[in-house]
Enzyme design. Structure first.
Site, PDB file in Angstrom:
ATOM      1  N   ASP A  36      40.413 130.588   4.110  1.00 54.84           N
ATOM      2  CA  ASP A  36      39.091 129.977   4.175  1.00 54.84           C
ATOM      3  C   ASP A  36      38.065 131.084   4.415  1.00 54.84           C
ATOM      4  O   ASP A  36      38.419 132.165   4.893  1.00 54.84           O
ATOM      5  CB  ASP A  36      39.013 128.948   5.317  1.00 54.84           C
ATOM      6  CG  ASP A  36      37.969 127.869   5.079  1.00 54.84           C
ATOM      7  OD1 ASP A  36      36.774 128.204   5.104  1.00 54.84           O
ATOM      8  OD2 ASP A  36      38.347 126.706   4.873  1.00 54.84           O
ATOM      9  N   ASP A  62      36.891 134.288   0.060  1.00 59.90           N
ATOM     10  CA  ASP A  62      36.162 133.426  -0.867  1.00 59.90           C
ATOM     11  C   ASP A  62      37.149 133.094  -1.977  1.00 59.90           C
ATOM     12  O   ASP A  62      37.609 133.993  -2.698  1.00 59.90           O
ATOM     13  CB  ASP A  62      34.948 134.176  -1.422  1.00 59.90           C
ATOM     14  CG  ASP A  62      34.157 133.370  -2.441  1.00 59.90           C
ATOM     15  OD1 ASP A  62      34.678 132.356  -2.961  1.00 59.90           O
ATOM     16  OD2 ASP A  62      33.028 133.790  -2.760  1.00 59.90           O
ATOM     17  N   VAL A  63      37.512 131.825  -2.126  1.00 61.46           N
ATOM     18  CA  VAL A  63      38.563 131.475  -3.076  1.00 61.46           C
ATOM     19  C   VAL A  63      38.192 131.796  -4.517  1.00 61.46           C
ATOM     20  O   VAL A  63      39.069 131.892  -5.377  1.00 61.46           O
ATOM     21  CB  VAL A  63      38.960 129.983  -2.974  1.00 61.46           C
ATOM     22  CG1 VAL A  63      39.599 129.692  -1.629  1.00 61.46           C
ATOM     23  CG2 VAL A  63      37.772 129.068  -3.247  1.00 61.46           C
ATOM     24  N   TYR A 154      29.942 118.488  -8.994  1.00 64.62           N
ATOM     25  CA  TYR A 154      31.164 118.237  -8.231  1.00 64.62           C
ATOM     26  C   TYR A 154      32.120 117.337  -9.003  1.00 64.62           C
ATOM     27  O   TYR A 154      33.310 117.635  -9.138  1.00 64.62           O
ATOM     28  CB  TYR A 154      30.803 117.602  -6.889  1.00 64.62           C
ATOM     29  CG  TYR A 154      31.999 117.178  -6.064  1.00 64.62           C
ATOM     30  CD1 TYR A 154      32.710 118.102  -5.324  1.00 64.62           C
ATOM     31  CD2 TYR A 154      32.395 115.839  -6.007  1.00 64.62           C
ATOM     32  CE1 TYR A 154      33.802 117.720  -4.554  1.00 64.62           C
ATOM     33  CE2 TYR A 154      33.475 115.436  -5.242  1.00 64.62           C
ATOM     34  CZ  TYR A 154      34.176 116.392  -4.512  1.00 64.62           C
ATOM     35  OH  TYR A 154      35.258 116.002  -3.755  1.00 64.62           O
ATOM     36  N   LYS A 158      35.871 118.202 -10.563  1.00 61.76           N
ATOM     37  CA  LYS A 158      37.104 117.509 -10.201  1.00 61.76           C
ATOM     38  C   LYS A 158      37.825 116.981 -11.443  1.00 61.76           C
ATOM     39  O   LYS A 158      39.055 116.940 -11.497  1.00 61.76           O
ATOM     40  CB  LYS A 158      36.797 116.380  -9.214  1.00 61.76           C
ATOM     41  CG  LYS A 158      36.338 116.879  -7.851  1.00 61.76           C
ATOM     42  CD  LYS A 158      37.367 117.796  -7.196  1.00 61.76           C
ATOM     43  CE  LYS A 158      36.962 118.235  -5.816  1.00 61.76           C
ATOM     44  NZ  LYS A 158      37.998 119.037  -5.125  1.00 61.76           N
ATOM     45  N   THR A 189      35.515 113.966   6.755  1.00 60.37           N
ATOM     46  CA  THR A 189      35.566 115.421   6.848  1.00 60.37           C
ATOM     47  C   THR A 189      34.138 115.966   6.812  1.00 60.37           C
ATOM     48  O   THR A 189      33.185 115.228   6.556  1.00 60.37           O
ATOM     49  CB  THR A 189      36.361 116.026   5.675  1.00 60.37           C
ATOM     50  OG1 THR A 189      35.611 115.842   4.465  1.00 60.37           O
ATOM     51  CG2 THR A 189      37.744 115.394   5.536  1.00 60.37           C
TER      52      THR A 189
END
Length: 253
Positions: A36, A62-63, A154, A158, A189
């Site tokens: 993360d 940073d992914v 977003y 997905k 979350t």
């Protein structure tokens, strides 16, 4: 223990679904690498797991950075010599319709959600291929099938993850690797909490989210983590390329 002596990587592990998944995997016997950008969150989750006797490795990254993904996988291999499970739970949502969001928002959303998924799968799948075994869990969203609107980047990202997951499943089943996508509904979350702050009436929006699920409530990250455990473990040994909806009936409505 369903993951005894296995090695898992969980991205987005500092909070939310990622943190709940990391804690559950450790409780089920896995050695877990926590990935993360939030270093304080990583330390907190690692401490929680360590307090119950679990073993972790933390990697601040940073992914969407390919070199960091490569280095993270290399560290896991150097420490434990194998990767059995990968969960790509890191994600970002900024809201907005296509006429309002700017190019930078679109690019950042896809960089974290789609490119981040690709990069960690790309690097982690290499030792899985060599071992002819592995389980990967990606994070889609119920919104990819049943959109509420006003979050175009977003939701599109997905949908891309869903298609990516199915394609990887077809390509790598022969090598003993399974990959499936979790499709959560609204889960309690930090991400939906931030989304609520963008609403003109946050309390009304939260109330609507509850009733939009036929089960009449918002989900908990631990409930999604249990589904991730199913997909990561041998309990789902004949399951690949699937979408597992953990959405309180949202998409059935």
């Amino acid at each position: 223990m369903k993951l005894k002596d296995q090695v898992a990587i969980v991205t987005g592990a500092a909070s939310g679904i990622g943190a709940a998944t990391a804690r559950l995997f450790a409780a089920e016997g896995a050695k877990v690498t926590l990935v993360d950008l939030d270093e304080a969150g990583l330390a907190r989750v690692a401490a929680e797991i360590g307090a119950t006797g679990g073993e972790t490795l933390t990697f601040a990254a940073d992914v969407s950075n390919g070199e960091q993904a490569r280095a993270g996988v290399a560290q896991v291999m150097a420490k434990w010599g194998r990767i059995d499970v990968l969960v790509t739970a890191a994600g970002a949502s900024f809201g907005g319709t296509v006429d309002k969001i700017d190019e930078a928002t679109w690019d950042r959303t896809f960089a974290i959600n789609v490119k981040g998924t690709f990069l960690w799968v790309h690097h982690a799948i290499q030792p899985m291929i060599a071992a002819k075994s592995g389980a990967i869990v990606t994070l889609g969203s119920q919104l990819a099938q049943s959109s509420l609107g006003t979050n175009v980047a977003y939701i599109a990202s997905k949908g891309a993850i869903v298609s990516f997951t199915k394609t990887v499943a077809v390509d790598h089943a022969v090598q003993g690797i399974r990959i499936n996508a979790l499709m959560p509904g609204v889960i309690d979350t930090p991400m939906p909490a931030r989304s609520l702050k963008r609403q003109p009436d946050p309390e009304a929006a939260r109330a609507f989210w509850k009733v939009r699920h036929p089960m009449g409530r918002i989900g908990q990250p631990e409930e999604v983590a249990k589904a991730a455990l199913f997909l990561a473990s041998s309990d789902s040994s004949f399951t690949t390329g699937s979408l597992l909806f953990v959405d309180g009936g949202w998409t059935a409505h």
